[in-house]
Scaffold this active site. Structure first.
Site, PDB file in Angstrom:
ATOM      1  N   SER A 140      91.362 -21.009  63.119  1.00 45.17           N
ATOM      2  CA  SER A 140      92.998 -21.566  62.494  1.00 45.17           C
ATOM      3  C   SER A 140      93.126 -20.712  62.345  1.00 45.17           C
ATOM      4  O   SER A 140      95.256 -20.341  62.290  1.00 45.17           O
ATOM      5  CB  SER A 140      92.508 -22.435  60.998  1.00 45.17           C
ATOM      6  OG  SER A 140      92.279 -23.303  60.444  1.00 45.17           O
ATOM      7  N   GLY A 173      83.796 -18.824  54.174  1.00 42.44           N
ATOM      8  CA  GLY A 173      85.485 -19.096  54.665  1.00 42.44           C
ATOM      9  C   GLY A 173      86.555 -18.499  53.866  1.00 42.44           C
ATOM     10  O   GLY A 173      87.148 -18.876  54.735  1.00 42.44           O
ATOM     11  N   LYS A 220      80.377 -23.496  58.465  1.00 40.47           N
ATOM     12  CA  LYS A 220      81.691 -22.367  57.900  1.00 40.47           C
ATOM     13  C   LYS A 220      82.337 -23.169  57.110  1.00 40.47           C
ATOM     14  O   LYS A 220      83.187 -24.265  57.311  1.00 40.47           O
ATOM     15  CB  LYS A 220      82.721 -21.719  58.415  1.00 40.47           C
ATOM     16  CG  LYS A 220      83.835 -21.176  57.494  1.00 40.47           C
ATOM     17  CD  LYS A 220      84.851 -21.003  58.727  1.00 40.47           C
ATOM     18  CE  LYS A 220      86.008 -19.753  58.441  1.00 40.47           C
ATOM     19  NZ  LYS A 220      87.687 -19.796  59.121  1.00 40.47           N
TER      20      LYS A 220
END
Lengths: 308, 308, 308, 308
Positions: free
Chosen positions: C47, C196, C168
């Site tokens: 991300s 995470g 995660k």
């Protein structure tokens, strides 16, 4: 009793001093005015009546006062009383006292503080209360306040109970509303589906709503009536334009500014609004100005000749 | 009063017949047992005590009974009483009666039925009540039940009030908890941050929680104590393993099976659980079996010698 | 491959001109610095690497570049590549190219645009991809971005797959994390549970996390390492204080200011941050000041000698 | 271009073998049938066209094929193409290729993976794309899929852009829809408000919707047309009854069973449905039976003579 038409969920008036006592004189004044309107009924101590802030005896007293005034005036308007309490036992007791006070029906939220048992516990609650209540029960789905959104399936299961006569749905979910309204026409089922907000009264009517319990109908019952009539007469364009105007007034006295907004708008309209019980706070100055602007833009006051 | 250690939010015992009356003899039996545990305090009529189902006088009566038993036993355990009512006025009244009954502090939810005025109205509510309460106030953030999740900023603004001594946070949001716990160590600020669930007691301790009010501590206070001691002694591996076992028991008596689960587990443990007030329903058979399996897997009973 | 320790999900650097091309020189500079840190591994195109904005070939190219630099430096740091694509087929393809580029494992979100088929479709997706992928798969639960929150049950069912080596979890739900971490110690199960977010790294460690993939570790890997070591050595007080400082830095570069915040913090720290691909916008002036204040208050820069 | 009437968001047909290739022959067959219906337009690669699973070139190719068939048949039906990509740059590129392929307009979701920058980033995205797009832009608010719910204010700010001609709103929020539809009639504002679901097409019309893009219109365009005509003719009772029947069909092919449901219903109706791209799964047996039952109960097939 058949639930039909336009109901106003009337605010509970409190004395202006801040002590939080009910102002019965103001209630009478308001009632006398509403009696002159075309409303089909009134809801006493619903959400807009500060339901959770009122005791069983206050609810009964206001119900009794409302019925007495209507009776004096030979009015056939109905009275529904908010009877939800946190326990089944207290709710049953509140139904009984509302009945003794003359209510035509009671309005009942689902249990909502403890959410873990879900619709199973809610169904048991409604069945127990409906079994015990001397007067009919109207279900009240109001997820914005309760955090619980009853499913269409759960509501329709309960609709089969002979003492459950309808639902007021304020979820704003049109798919759900459509399923409910479709089912309400099933032959043999005596169950009315009511819209719970003037923000989407016309969309609800288009799906077959039997009517609505609308905060905005405290102030603009004739505007609501015109919308209803326009829709039923097939004047759909007129209905659309009325709904758009109603939206501004309705949104201002519900989602935007809540009960303090509704009460401020009542004061503005020559009704008694007054303060709310704390923890609700009065409108701030900017809020009051925005409220006024929205009501001005809605421009519906001229329809409401009963207020004079 | 300094909020510190392990508190049990005790269930309110009702008679087994179903009439919903408080069983004071059972309450006394439970209290005598808890008095023999290492608990630092008890919460009367918190969420697990069926707070919204109890009246002001019931809360006061239970508080008074608890204090009397502790006093007889010369126990220094603290008693905190749930004093939230829907209006500011009723809440203030409940604080006063809890104080007269001997409570060391009160626990207060934010207003939550009407959500439109948000943290501004909540802050006013807490300030008004804290100003008026004869005993200290503990804030109680419990979004799963109330639908309202107080922000760290709002809580910390209130922490400056001299009569607000702490917060019980049951949001499960560790970022929020970390901000709260960090601020609680500011010099000059007398404010404790308490964990509201045994599911994440160790994570909360790792962020500096002063302790916890844990449903599971009704059953497993010594297990909670061992976890706390292990963490404080730096035995982090042991703490991790204890937390994992505690999780199973805690989750079973909170999110999974709620108060009926907690009460069933108490019956199983030789304490009095009994029925809940309706609309809460007893556990179904499958639920009871799953509960038993989770408690078996947790395998913590051997630590709890006080129950004998 | 065993997932363990502290990973940085590295941002993808873009040229400063705004055209959105990857700046490979800047990537190399950053990599050379990170190689000198104590990080256990790097995540490419997670991300924080603007995963949805990068193509399969960009992901492969960056992976290949990272592995080459690490190999030149004889570093044993691992590389995990974000391989999620919207379709199963494209995801399988991306796993293959990541493998050819030298990735040690891939990181995979669940499908999330069409949510109607829920965990059944997600499970099928992960099984299909794990069957086909030449390198191990790490599950990635990230509800804030995807709107999908995988249950512990679903994740643990997938943990049995021999090519799925860990998860995660960025849900922030400590109950879920505890269930996952507990299960990860089951004998015979080779499955790592990774935290995470640096906002709750210590809480996750307290539950038995094998490590974390932390945006803040791009900037403060040694601070994360000190926290990890303190916790494992039983210096729980020190760990608590470090977590509180880490929180400020971590929150600033994740929930508060996102990737633009992370990149601005990298520029400040002597790494290359640069612009994000649009639609992401650069920080506003007030945001940049607040970011700076949070990093100043965290006061962790002195631990990060590798940056020099 | 003025957005008006009934549009079908056509599914993208894939070959039955499972390899996921587009079946252009099937697309042509479907298009030839739809061309014989009263649809006002078609949406290529919208959500129901598996938008996130299709590439820019696939979207352009399908657009081009659709326009060619319509042109052969001298049909004036419009074609709108889903042009959202994750980055601004790729979205602009997709608008250009859709334009070259002959699309009359593009449909654009807001950015939604990174949610932190909210409506500011979304507004910038839409402005940038609308500035660059050779053809008009229709906004697409679809919170169930994206997790982002655009506010009425944000949408109406964008409505002032000369190249943004309308919004398809699938939030189901009638208050929002009413604000949008009200504003769309402002003099000088050329902006259409489209309903995004057949579940509440009539409610949307009652508020002044210019039309709808309805999954159910792939199967039942004449039923949608009858509803629209009934409403506009003031036959409100007929409209209500049609909406209730449409609800069953619409709900079955959207919220209940999604694209696999829509495709199964198309196969049933003599159109080509076929498989979806994975990770979407085909309907299970029970789902297929329930779908069939809902379509049977809707009983709308007899209106759809164009299918023959």
């Amino acid at each position: 009793m058949k639930l039909e038409g336009i109901y106003a969920p009337v605010p509970t008036p409190f004395e202006s001093g801040g002590a939080g006592c009910i102002d019965f004189a103001a209630f009478r004044e308001n009632m006398l005015k509403w009696a002159g309107s075309s409303l089909d009924g009134l809801v006493i101590c619903g959400s807009n009546g500060e339901l959770p802030f009122t005791s069983e005896s206050e609810r009964a007293f206001l119900t009794s006062a409302a019925k007495k005034i209507l009776s004096e005036l030979k009015s056939s308007k109905k009275v529904i009383t908010g009877a939800f309490q946190q326990t089944t036992k207290d709710t049953v007791s509140c139904c009984a006292s509302a009945s003794r006070a003359g209510a035509d029906a009671v309005l009942l939220l689902p249990p909502h503080y403890f959410k873990g048992q879900g619709e199973r516990a809610a169904a048991r609650f409604f069945m127990d209360v409906a079994d015990a209540s001397p007067i009919p029960v109207v279900l009240y789905n109001m997820p914005a306040n309760t955090g619980v959104d009853m499913s269409a399936e759960a509501i329709l299961d309960l609709a089969a109970h002979p003492n459950i006569i309808g639902v007021k749905d304020t979820s704003g979910n049109m798919t759900k509303f459509a399923y409910l309204a479709s089912a309400s026409d099933r032959p043999g089922l005596d169950f009315s589906v009511f819209c719970g907000s003037g923000n989407y009264f016309l969309p609800a009517l288009s799906l077959g709503a039997a009517g609505g319990t609308l905060a905005v109908a405290n102030l603009y019952p004739e505007s609501c009536r015109k919308l209803l009539d326009a829709y039923r007469n097939g004047s759909t364009k007129e209905a659309t334009l009325l709904q758009r105007r109603l939206l501004l007034a309705s949104d201002a006295v519900t989602a935007r500014f809540g009960i303090p907004g509704l009460k401020a708008a009542m004061d503005r309209a020559g009704l008694y609004g007054g303060p709310s019980r704390k923890p609700l706070l009065p409108l701030g100055k900017d809020e009051a100005l925005k409220l006024e602007a929205m009501l001005e833009e809605a421009d519906l006051d001229s329809f409401e000749t009963w207020r004079l």
